[in-house]
Motif scaffolding. Sequence first.
Motif, PDB file in Angstrom:
ATOM      1  N   ALA A  34      57.626 -47.285  79.904  1.00 40.22           N
ATOM      2  CA  ALA A  34      56.423 -47.870  80.831  1.00 40.22           C
ATOM      3  C   ALA A  34      56.233 -49.277  80.929  1.00 40.22           C
ATOM      4  CB  ALA A  34      55.227 -47.176  80.377  1.00 40.22           C
ATOM      5  N   GLU A  35      56.287 -50.079  82.022  1.00 34.62           N
ATOM      6  CA  GLU A  35      56.122 -51.655  81.800  1.00 34.62           C
ATOM      7  C   GLU A  35      55.654 -52.033  83.400  1.00 34.62           C
ATOM      8  OE1 GLU A  35      58.692 -55.271  80.554  1.00 34.62           O
ATOM      9  OE2 GLU A  35      59.804 -53.615  81.135  1.00 34.62           O
ATOM     10  N   SER A  36      54.648 -52.766  83.350  1.00 30.85           N
ATOM     11  CA  SER A  36      54.455 -53.461  84.579  1.00 30.85           C
ATOM     12  C   SER A  36      54.091 -52.567  85.785  1.00 30.85           C
ATOM     13  CB  SER A  36      55.394 -54.663  85.111  1.00 30.85           C
ATOM     14  OG  SER A  36      55.573 -55.533  84.150  1.00 30.85           O
ATOM     15  N   GLN A  37      53.317 -51.480  85.724  1.00 27.44           N
ATOM     16  CA  GLN A  37      52.942 -50.316  86.421  1.00 27.44           C
ATOM     17  C   GLN A  37      54.353 -49.630  87.082  1.00 27.44           C
ATOM     18  OE1 GLN A  37      49.752 -51.426  85.295  1.00 27.44           O
ATOM     19  NE2 GLN A  37      49.748 -49.690  87.041  1.00 27.44           N
ATOM     20  N   THR A  38      55.234 -49.697  86.199  1.00 29.53           N
ATOM     21  CA  THR A  38      56.398 -48.778  86.439  1.00 29.53           C
ATOM     22  C   THR A  38      56.746 -48.008  85.480  1.00 29.53           C
ATOM     23  OG1 THR A  38      57.136 -50.621  87.804  1.00 29.53           O
ATOM     24  CG2 THR A  38      58.893 -49.091  87.016  1.00 29.53           C
ATOM     25  N   ARG A  63      65.186 -42.024  86.876  1.00 28.10           N
ATOM     26  CA  ARG A  63      64.073 -41.917  88.088  1.00 28.10           C
ATOM     27  C   ARG A  63      62.971 -43.036  87.752  1.00 28.10           C
ATOM     28  NH1 ARG A  63      63.237 -37.133  91.838  1.00 28.10           N
ATOM     29  NH2 ARG A  63      61.733 -38.322  93.276  1.00 28.10           N
ATOM     30  N   THR A  64      62.607 -43.875  88.729  1.00 23.44           N
ATOM     31  CA  THR A  64      61.633 -44.605  88.403  1.00 23.44           C
ATOM     32  C   THR A  64      60.262 -44.274  89.502  1.00 23.44           C
ATOM     33  OG1 THR A  64      63.122 -46.276  87.924  1.00 23.44           O
ATOM     34  CG2 THR A  64      60.949 -47.297  88.418  1.00 23.44           C
ATOM     35  N   PHE A  65      59.089 -44.446  88.784  1.00 22.31           N
ATOM     36  CA  PHE A  65      58.031 -44.488  89.503  1.00 22.31           C
ATOM     37  C   PHE A  65      57.034 -45.627  89.545  1.00 22.31           C
ATOM     38  CE2 PHE A  65      59.391 -40.366  87.653  1.00 22.31           C
ATOM     39  CZ  PHE A  65      59.466 -39.587  88.652  1.00 22.31           C
ATOM     40  N   SER A  66      56.715 -45.963  90.796  1.00 22.34           N
ATOM     41  CA  SER A  66      55.657 -46.929  90.824  1.00 22.34           C
ATOM     42  C   SER A  66      54.188 -46.350  90.523  1.00 22.34           C
ATOM     43  CB  SER A  66      55.626 -47.641  91.982  1.00 22.34           C
ATOM     44  OG  SER A  66      56.832 -48.416  92.337  1.00 22.34           O
ATOM     45  N   VAL A  67      53.396 -46.807  89.515  1.00 15.80           N
ATOM     46  CA  VAL A  67      52.133 -46.125  89.158  1.00 15.80           C
ATOM     47  C   VAL A  67      50.935 -47.286  89.448  1.00 15.80           C
ATOM     48  CG1 VAL A  67      50.728 -45.252  87.256  1.00 15.80           C
ATOM     49  CG2 VAL A  67      53.433 -45.054  87.342  1.00 15.80           C
ATOM     50  N   PRO A  68      50.068 -46.674  90.263  1.00 21.72           N
ATOM     51  CA  PRO A  68      48.856 -47.572  90.680  1.00 21.72           C
ATOM     52  C   PRO A  68      48.183 -48.307  89.174  1.00 21.72           C
ATOM     53  CG  PRO A  68      48.726 -45.817  91.885  1.00 21.72           C
ATOM     54  CD  PRO A  68      49.874 -45.539  90.885  1.00 21.72           C
ATOM     55  N   ALA A  69      47.347 -49.332  89.366  1.00 17.29           N
ATOM     56  CA  ALA A  69      46.963 -50.109  88.378  1.00 17.29           C
ATOM     57  C   ALA A  69      45.603 -48.976  87.695  1.00 17.29           C
ATOM     58  CB  ALA A  69      46.221 -51.434  88.926  1.00 17.29           C
ATOM     59  N   LYS A  70      45.369 -48.262  88.531  1.00 16.78           N
ATOM     60  CA  LYS A  70      44.017 -47.470  87.736  1.00 16.78           C
ATOM     61  C   LYS A  70      44.485 -46.509  86.715  1.00 16.78           C
ATOM     62  CE  LYS A  70      43.990 -43.886  91.581  1.00 16.78           C
ATOM     63  NZ  LYS A  70      43.150 -43.229  92.593  1.00 16.78           N
ATOM     64  N   THR A  91      49.781 -47.628  78.680  1.00 10.32           N
ATOM     65  CA  THR A  91      49.752 -47.732  77.365  1.00 10.32           C
ATOM     66  C   THR A  91      49.477 -46.319  76.598  1.00 10.32           C
ATOM     67  OG1 THR A  91      47.325 -48.440  76.971  1.00 10.32           O
ATOM     68  CG2 THR A  91      49.143 -50.098  77.524  1.00 10.32           C
ATOM     69  N   LYS A  92      49.134 -45.534  77.390  1.00 11.03           N
ATOM     70  CA  LYS A  92      48.524 -44.005  76.692  1.00 11.03           C
ATOM     71  C   LYS A  92      49.454 -42.790  77.393  1.00 11.03           C
ATOM     72  CE  LYS A  92      43.993 -45.719  75.820  1.00 11.03           C
ATOM     73  NZ  LYS A  92      42.806 -45.576  76.014  1.00 11.03           N
ATOM     74  N   VAL A  93      50.592 -42.869  77.816  1.00 13.72           N
ATOM     75  CA  VAL A  93      51.643 -41.994  78.220  1.00 13.72           C
ATOM     76  C   VAL A  93      52.058 -41.068  77.413  1.00 13.72           C
ATOM     77  CG1 VAL A  93      53.782 -41.501  79.220  1.00 13.72           C
ATOM     78  CG2 VAL A  93      52.530 -43.630  80.135  1.00 13.72           C
ATOM     79  N   GLU A  94      51.657 -39.571  77.632  1.00 14.81           N
ATOM     80  CA  GLU A  94      52.259 -38.870  76.742  1.00 14.81           C
ATOM     81  C   GLU A  94      53.243 -37.891  77.478  1.00 14.81           C
ATOM     82  OE1 GLU A  94      48.747 -36.199  76.031  1.00 14.81           O
ATOM     83  OE2 GLU A  94      47.884 -37.851  74.671  1.00 14.81           O
ATOM     84  N   ALA A  95      54.302 -37.060  76.698  1.00 13.79           N
ATOM     85  CA  ALA A  95      55.393 -36.539  77.522  1.00 13.79           C
ATOM     86  C   ALA A  95      55.697 -35.061  76.421  1.00 13.79           C
ATOM     87  CB  ALA A  95      56.618 -37.269  77.370  1.00 13.79           C
ATOM     88  N   ASP A  96      55.850 -34.202  77.279  1.00 17.05           N
ATOM     89  CA  ASP A  96      56.207 -32.898  76.453  1.00 17.05           C
ATOM     90  C   ASP A  96      57.594 -32.341  77.069  1.00 17.05           C
ATOM     91  OD1 ASP A  96      54.093 -32.528  74.556  1.00 17.05           O
ATOM     92  OD2 ASP A  96      52.826 -32.150  76.314  1.00 17.05           O
ATOM     93  N   PHE A  97      58.405 -31.689  76.226  1.00 14.32           N
ATOM     94  CA  PHE A  97      59.582 -31.168  76.965  1.00 14.32           C
ATOM     95  C   PHE A  97      59.664 -29.721  76.610  1.00 14.32           C
ATOM     96  CE2 PHE A  97      64.241 -30.560  76.855  1.00 14.32           C
ATOM     97  CZ  PHE A  97      64.407 -30.775  78.492  1.00 14.32           C
ATOM     98  N   ASP A  98      59.771 -28.782  77.516  1.00 12.94           N
ATOM     99  CA  ASP A  98      59.544 -27.498  77.115  1.00 12.94           C
ATOM    100  C   ASP A  98      60.643 -26.689  77.925  1.00 12.94           C
ATOM    101  OD1 ASP A  98      58.783 -25.028  76.006  1.00 12.94           O
ATOM    102  OD2 ASP A  98      57.263 -24.785  77.404  1.00 12.94           O
ATOM    103  N   HIS A  99      61.502 -26.112  77.305  1.00 17.52           N
ATOM    104  CA  HIS A  99      62.439 -25.025  78.255  1.00 17.52           C
ATOM    105  C   HIS A  99      63.098 -25.668  79.416  1.00 17.52           C
ATOM    106  CE1 HIS A  99      60.234 -22.085  75.895  1.00 17.52           C
ATOM    107  NE2 HIS A  99      61.457 -21.590  75.868  1.00 17.52           N
ATOM    108  N   GLY A 100      63.248 -27.008  79.399  1.00 18.08           N
ATOM    109  CA  GLY A 100      63.921 -27.689  80.480  1.00 18.08           C
ATOM    110  C   GLY A 100      63.082 -28.559  81.329  1.00 18.08           C
ATOM    111  N   THR A 101      61.947 -28.359  81.164  1.00 16.93           N
ATOM    112  CA  THR A 101      60.744 -28.985  81.937  1.00 16.93           C
ATOM    113  C   THR A 101      60.396 -30.366  81.127  1.00 16.93           C
ATOM    114  OG1 THR A 101      60.338 -27.161  83.278  1.00 16.93           O
ATOM    115  CG2 THR A 101      58.702 -28.780  83.334  1.00 16.93           C
TER     116      THR A 101
END
Length: 166
Positions: A65-69, A98-105, A109-119
């Motif tokens: 995660a960097e610069s709203q990306t 894969r890249t996502f543009s994320v709005p400033a709102k 800095t607080k992104v969380e990720a979980d991986f479960d059964h291929g998802t």
Amino acid sequence: MMRFDPFREIEELTQRMDRAFAPSGDQNGQGARFAPPVDVHEDAHGLELTLDLPGVSPDSIQIEAESQTLSVQAERRYTRTEGRTAHRVERPYGTLTRTFSVPAKYDLTKVEADFDHGTLTIRVPRSEAAQKRSISVRNAGQLTSSRTIESGNTDNVSSKSVEHAD
């Protein structure tokens, strides 16, 4: 709500062409790129992105995660077995980027990720500045009412795949 992504159809066509015209030493798609489908949901708490990554090892997933990306990269390897003939290999193998543009709102800095059964599920919370809060309105020094407002813009998340030269 997601913005229309005109590149998605081009991306899918490119993947089909990669599989159809893979170099002779690359018949199984090893080294090719692919982009799995993604669901993006938004609620009062933030964004939730869900990607299907069947057959991907959690150790091969990288999220940046960097610069709203927000970028996701993973690898799905094809394993050849000696003495075994592949008659058909249709599932995609290789690198996913894969890249996502994320709005400033949203607070990257607080992104969380979980991986479960291929998802893979990625959660991006709203930033403190974009949280709803109650604002008191005074009339000549007297408190008359309270109103809840939401700050921040209302841009939507857009998505695109990025090709990396390996």
